[in-house]
Scaffold this motif. Structure first.
Motif, short mmCIF file in Angstrom:
data_model
loop_
_atom_site.label_atom_id
_atom_site.label_comp_id
_atom_site.label_asym_id
_atom_site.label_seq_id
_atom_site.Cartn_x
_atom_site.Cartn_y
_atom_site.Cartn_z
N PRO A 1 0.83 -1.20 0.00
CA PRO A 1 0.00 0.00 0.00
C PRO A 1 0.87 1.25 0.00
CG PRO A 1 0.07 -0.96 2.19
CD PRO A 1 0.77 -1.93 1.26
N ARG A 2 0.31 2.35 -0.46
CA ARG A 2 1.05 3.61 -0.47
C ARG A 2 1.31 4.06 0.96
NH1 ARG A 2 -1.86 8.65 -3.17
NH2 ARG A 2 -1.51 7.49 -5.10
N ASN A 3 2.58 4.30 1.28
CA ASN A 3 2.96 4.75 2.62
C ASN A 3 3.83 5.99 2.46
OD1 ASN A 3 3.77 5.18 5.22
ND2 ASN A 3 4.74 3.19 5.52
N THR A 4 3.31 7.14 2.85
CA THR A 4 4.04 8.40 2.67
C THR A 4 4.73 8.86 3.95
OG1 THR A 4 2.05 9.69 3.14
CG2 THR A 4 2.49 9.14 0.83
N ASP A 5 4.78 7.99 4.94
CA ASP A 5 5.51 8.30 6.18
C ASP A 5 7.00 8.02 5.94
OD1 ASP A 5 6.56 8.64 8.66
OD2 ASP A 5 5.41 7.03 9.63
N LEU A 6 7.78 9.08 5.81
CA LEU A 6 9.19 8.91 5.45
C LEU A 6 9.99 8.18 6.53
CD1 LEU A 6 10.02 12.33 3.76
CD2 LEU A 6 9.24 10.20 2.71
N SER A 7 9.50 8.19 7.77
CA SER A 7 10.21 7.47 8.84
C SER A 7 10.18 5.96 8.63
CB SER A 7 9.60 7.82 10.20
OG SER A 7 8.27 7.33 10.30
N ALA A 8 9.33 5.50 7.72
CA ALA A 8 9.24 4.06 7.45
C ALA A 8 10.38 3.58 6.54
CB ALA A 8 7.89 3.73 6.81
N TYR A 9 11.22 4.50 6.09
CA TYR A 9 12.25 4.16 5.11
C TYR A 9 13.65 4.45 5.66
CZ TYR A 9 8.11 4.22 2.18
OH TYR A 9 6.85 3.99 1.67
N ARG A 10 13.88 4.00 6.89
CA ARG A 10 15.19 4.20 7.52
C ARG A 10 16.14 3.04 7.30
NH1 ARG A 10 12.90 6.33 13.39
NH2 ARG A 10 12.22 8.42 12.71
N HIS A 11 15.63 1.92 6.86
CA HIS A 11 16.47 0.73 6.68
C HIS A 11 17.56 1.01 5.64
CE1 HIS A 11 17.56 -3.40 5.54
NE2 HIS A 11 17.08 -3.76 6.73
N PRO A 12 18.75 0.42 5.83
CA PRO A 12 19.85 0.65 4.88
C PRO A 12 19.52 0.35 3.42
CG PRO A 12 20.70 -0.37 6.87
CD PRO A 12 19.20 -0.34 7.01
N ARG A 13 18.54 -0.52 3.17
CA ARG A 13 18.23 -0.82 1.78
C ARG A 13 17.69 0.41 1.04
NH1 ARG A 13 12.56 -4.14 1.15
NH2 ARG A 13 11.32 -3.00 2.67
N TRP A 14 17.21 1.42 1.83
CA TRP A 14 16.70 2.63 1.20
C TRP A 14 17.76 3.70 1.04
CZ3 TRP A 14 12.56 1.27 -1.03
CH2 TRP A 14 11.64 0.41 -0.43
N TRP A 15 18.96 3.47 1.58
CA TRP A 15 19.98 4.52 1.53
C TRP A 15 20.38 4.93 0.11
CZ3 TRP A 15 23.81 2.77 5.99
CH2 TRP A 15 23.13 2.89 7.22
N PRO A 16 20.50 4.00 -0.85
CA PRO A 16 20.80 4.45 -2.22
C PRO A 16 19.72 5.38 -2.78
CG PRO A 16 21.25 2.11 -1.99
CD PRO A 16 20.53 2.52 -0.75
N THR A 17 18.46 5.08 -2.46
CA THR A 17 17.38 5.96 -2.93
C THR A 17 17.47 7.32 -2.25
OG1 THR A 17 15.92 4.05 -3.27
CG2 THR A 17 14.88 6.21 -3.18
N TRP A 18 17.75 7.33 -0.94
CA TRP A 18 17.92 8.60 -0.24
C TRP A 18 19.07 9.41 -0.86
CZ3 TRP A 18 14.46 10.89 2.38
CH2 TRP A 18 13.59 10.21 3.23
N ALA A 19 20.16 8.73 -1.23
CA ALA A 19 21.29 9.42 -1.84
C ALA A 19 20.89 10.06 -3.17
CB ALA A 19 22.45 8.45 -2.04
#
Length: 316
Positions: free
Chosen positions: A9-27
């Protein structure tokens, strides 16, 4: 991974994306933010370079673009077609960097270099009291044009969610700041609710979504799979359908946004007639700036005959 994402489902809570797998996207998002802080001329220069790079290295997308332009502009010489292919990559490279401006900056500062054409057509359609469906195409100014328009009119938007949930969260949050509502591609209930409240909803119809609920209407003279949902929406809601387009100026920074008269006798009761009318309006707008259309998309992949190998070397 892509299919797994689509089921979430669509989740727009940015705190849900702290896991290292999201770090490339954050970069990647941080890089977009940095570029968005640069002067617009510099961004256009960088986007032009990015487009040229992808044109050289992206052989698959280049072949798709070459095929589309050959089909749609047979009157051009081979040299002119090659030049248009290259210009298209440049325009879309600039458009890619403009996304960062729309997501991370206040586009109100660009109002001074934005001109609206035909706003009276939109206002007249809204007087009908049953909402307005702004029907447009996938131009390279897709994000910028819509964002700039919200500084002059109130509008909601239909969006196809991004496969990457974090990118989708950032995109959705940015659009929610600018639009009245951000409806998912399948959120027809929300769409009709907005129209019932006499709101405008931006709806791009010019991509190939497969064989479901389509007719084959001419687009640059080619039978093209075109969705019939626009007719169903207008029939059920009674809304006006207003063609909407937006383009980047050449020579100096600036943008032009166009509203056209509402389609007459729409829906007509004939899906093919309606789809043809929409395709013709998009086709005419593309001709204003042919390089600023998303030719990288396989617009003609679904053919009337399922056994036809098609134009891109794959059966559909």
């Amino acid at each position: 991974m892509k299919n797994k994402y689509r089921k979430q489902p669509r989740n727009t809570d940015l705190s849900a994306y702290r896991h290292p797998r999201w770090w490339p996207t954050w970069a990647a998002m941080f890089f977009m933010w940095l570029v968005a802080q640069l002067p617009l001329r510099v961004q256009w220069w960088l986007g032009s370079g990015l487009g040229r790079l992808v044109w050289r290295l992206g052989s698959s997308r280049r072949r798709i673009t070459e095929t589309n332009i050959r089909l749609c502009f047979p009157q051009l010489t081979e040299q002119q077609q090659r030049e248009l292919v290259k210009k298209s990559f440049i325009a879309n490279g600039i458009g890619l960097l403009e996304i960062g401006v729309c997501w991370f900056c206040d586009t109100a500062k660009l109002k001074a270099i934005t001109t609206l054409h035909g706003l009276e057509h939109f206002e007249r359609a809204l007087e009908g009291g049953k909402g307005v469906l702004l029907v447009g195409g996938h131009y390279s100014t897709l994000e910028m044009g819509g964002s700039l328009a919200t500084h002059f009119i109130e509008s909601s938007v239909m969006q196809r969610d991004h496969n990457n949930p974090l990118v989708n969260a950032i995109m959705t949050r940015a659009r929610e700041r600018r639009y009245g509502m951000v409806h998912g591609a399948r959120d027809l209930r929300g769409l009709f609710r907005s129209l019932k409240q006499n709101h405008a909803v931006w709806y791009a119809t010019d991509q190939d979504y497969g064989r479901k609920d389509i007719v084959f209407a001419p687009f640059f003279g080619i039978p093209t799979g075109t969705i019939t949902a626009t007719s169903r929406i207008a029939e059920r809601s009674g809304c006006k359908v207003v063609p909407f387009s937006h383009f980047r100026r050449t020579g100096k920074p600036g943008y032009d946004i166009y509203f056209h008269p509402a389609l007459e006798s729409f829906p007509s009761g004939d899906d093919l007639v309606d789809a043809t009318a929409i395709n013709q309006t998009i086709e005419q707008e593309i001709k204003r700036a042919p390089d600023q259309y998303l030719w990288m998309h396989r617009r003609f992949k679904t053919r009337p005959d399922p056994d036809d190998p098609g134009f891109y070397g794959r059966k559909r």
